[in-house]
Design a protein around this motif. Structure first.
Motif, PDB file in Angstrom:
ATOM      1  N   ALA A 102      18.960  19.074  39.017  1.00  0.00           N
ATOM      2  CA  ALA A 102      18.861  19.450  37.600  1.00  0.00           C
ATOM      3  C   ALA A 102      20.192  19.227  36.879  1.00  0.00           C
ATOM      4  CB  ALA A 102      18.442  20.907  37.477  1.00  0.00           C
TER       5      ALA A 102
ATOM      6  N   LYS B 157      11.059  19.534  36.888  1.00  0.00           N
ATOM      7  CA  LYS B 157      10.995  18.437  35.918  1.00  0.00           C
ATOM      8  C   LYS B 157       9.597  18.293  35.330  1.00  0.00           C
ATOM      9  CE  LYS B 157      14.532  15.596  38.079  1.00  0.00           C
ATOM     10  NZ  LYS B 157      14.702  14.474  39.009  1.00  0.00           N
TER      11      LYS B 157
ATOM     12  N   ASP C  43       9.600  23.492  32.930  1.00  0.00           N
ATOM     13  CA  ASP C  43      10.315  22.215  32.845  1.00  0.00           C
ATOM     14  C   ASP C  43      11.675  22.413  32.166  1.00  0.00           C
ATOM     15  OD1 ASP C  43      11.183  19.668  32.419  1.00  0.00           O
ATOM     16  OD2 ASP C  43       9.540  19.065  31.100  1.00  0.00           O
TER      17      ASP C  43
ATOM     18  N   THR D 263      13.984  20.137  31.822  1.00  0.00           N
ATOM     19  CA  THR D 263      14.545  18.953  31.176  1.00  0.00           C
ATOM     20  C   THR D 263      14.356  19.047  29.657  1.00  0.00           C
ATOM     21  OG1 THR D 263      12.486  17.719  31.393  1.00  0.00           O
ATOM     22  CG2 THR D 263      14.062  17.515  33.202  1.00  0.00           C
TER      23      THR D 263
END
Ligand code: UDP
Length: 240
Positions: A19, A165, A218, A220
């Motif tokens: 990450a 992700k 998530d 991201t």
């Protein structure tokens, strides 16, 4: 969003080493580390107590080193030390934006950071300091997911948040199957019976046996950590 009531007062955030890697194939992306620090600061300023367990897969994994011929325990020790490096990078990014933060390591490296002592960690959290738990469980043959379950239970958090992700847990890999279905809520038993790839079985069983809610989301996406704490429609919630 921060006007809303936080769903959890104390959380354990599990982030993989990957990450912190951003678009790179190894190491750390300073921009990504900085963004994560800022998002945790938002939670911290909203009064949420945050403990973090960080992985080391962006640097070393014991199993991968063992596959190349290294003794497994040595490889795992390198993996745990990799998590310490990631923890120091995150601590540094947080201190640069004037956050109160302590790295606590399961392996003793007294010149570098505090050792993990449960009561001291809880005290830091009560004082609204972010606690970054490094070196996994301090034992080879475990993963940082297991370390996260362990610390979540020990630190008596309200929920464990697992950053991934993808935006939750799917019936099958959504990148490979267009008919994959996303779950909003799920039981630990179903995760185990269906063999859903969420975390390793040790960490799932620990959460199940200790009634620790898990939110898979998530990271991201910008500010998704904040939304996961404030908004119930984020990710997948796994419960006992
Ligand atoms: N590790 C270990 N004991 C632990 C946690 C981690 O030996 O309690 C080692 C193991 O080799 C692992 C590496 O540290 O592969 C990095 O952790 P992990 O693979 O869980 O990192 P992530 O995938 O979350 O980045």
């Amino acid at each position: 969003m921060q006007q809303q009531q936080a769903r959890y007062q104390r959380i354990l955030l599990k982030m993989s080493g990957e990450a912190l890697m951003g678009e790179q194939s190894f190491g750390l992306d300073a921009k990504v580390v900085g963004r994560i620090a800022k998002e945790v600061k938002t939670l911290n300023q909203a009064g949420v107590e945050v403990a973090i367990v960080i992985g080391g897969g962006n640097l070393f994994r014991g199993a991968q080193l063992a596959a190349l011929g290294m003794e497994r325990v040595t490889g795992d020790n390198m993996g745990m030390l990799a998590t310490v490096m990631n923890a120091l990078a995150l601590q540094d990014a947080m201190e640069q934006i004037h956050m109160d933060v302590r790295v606590m390591s399961a392996l003793r490296i007294d010149q570098v950071c505090e050792r993990f002592i449960r009561r001291r960690a809880i005290r830091h959290l009560e004082k609204k300091r972010v606690v970054i738990c490094a070196a996994g469980t301090g034992n080879p043959f475990f993963t940082t997911d297991s370390a996260a379950s362990l610390r979540a239970i020990e630190l008596e958090v309200d929920a464990m948040l697992k950053a991934t992700k993808v935006d939750g847990i799917y019936s099958k890999d959504p990148k490979q199957h267009v008919d994959a279905v996303k779950y909003d809520r799920l039981s630990y038993q179903q995760v185990l019976t269906d063999g859903l790839q969420v975390m390793d079985a040790t960490s799932i069983v620990m959460c199940r046996d200790n009634q620790m809610p898990l939110v898979v989301f998530d990271m991201t996406q910008p500010d998704e950590i904040v939304r996961a704490v404030f908004d119930e429609d984020v990710g997948t919630v796994v419960h006992a």
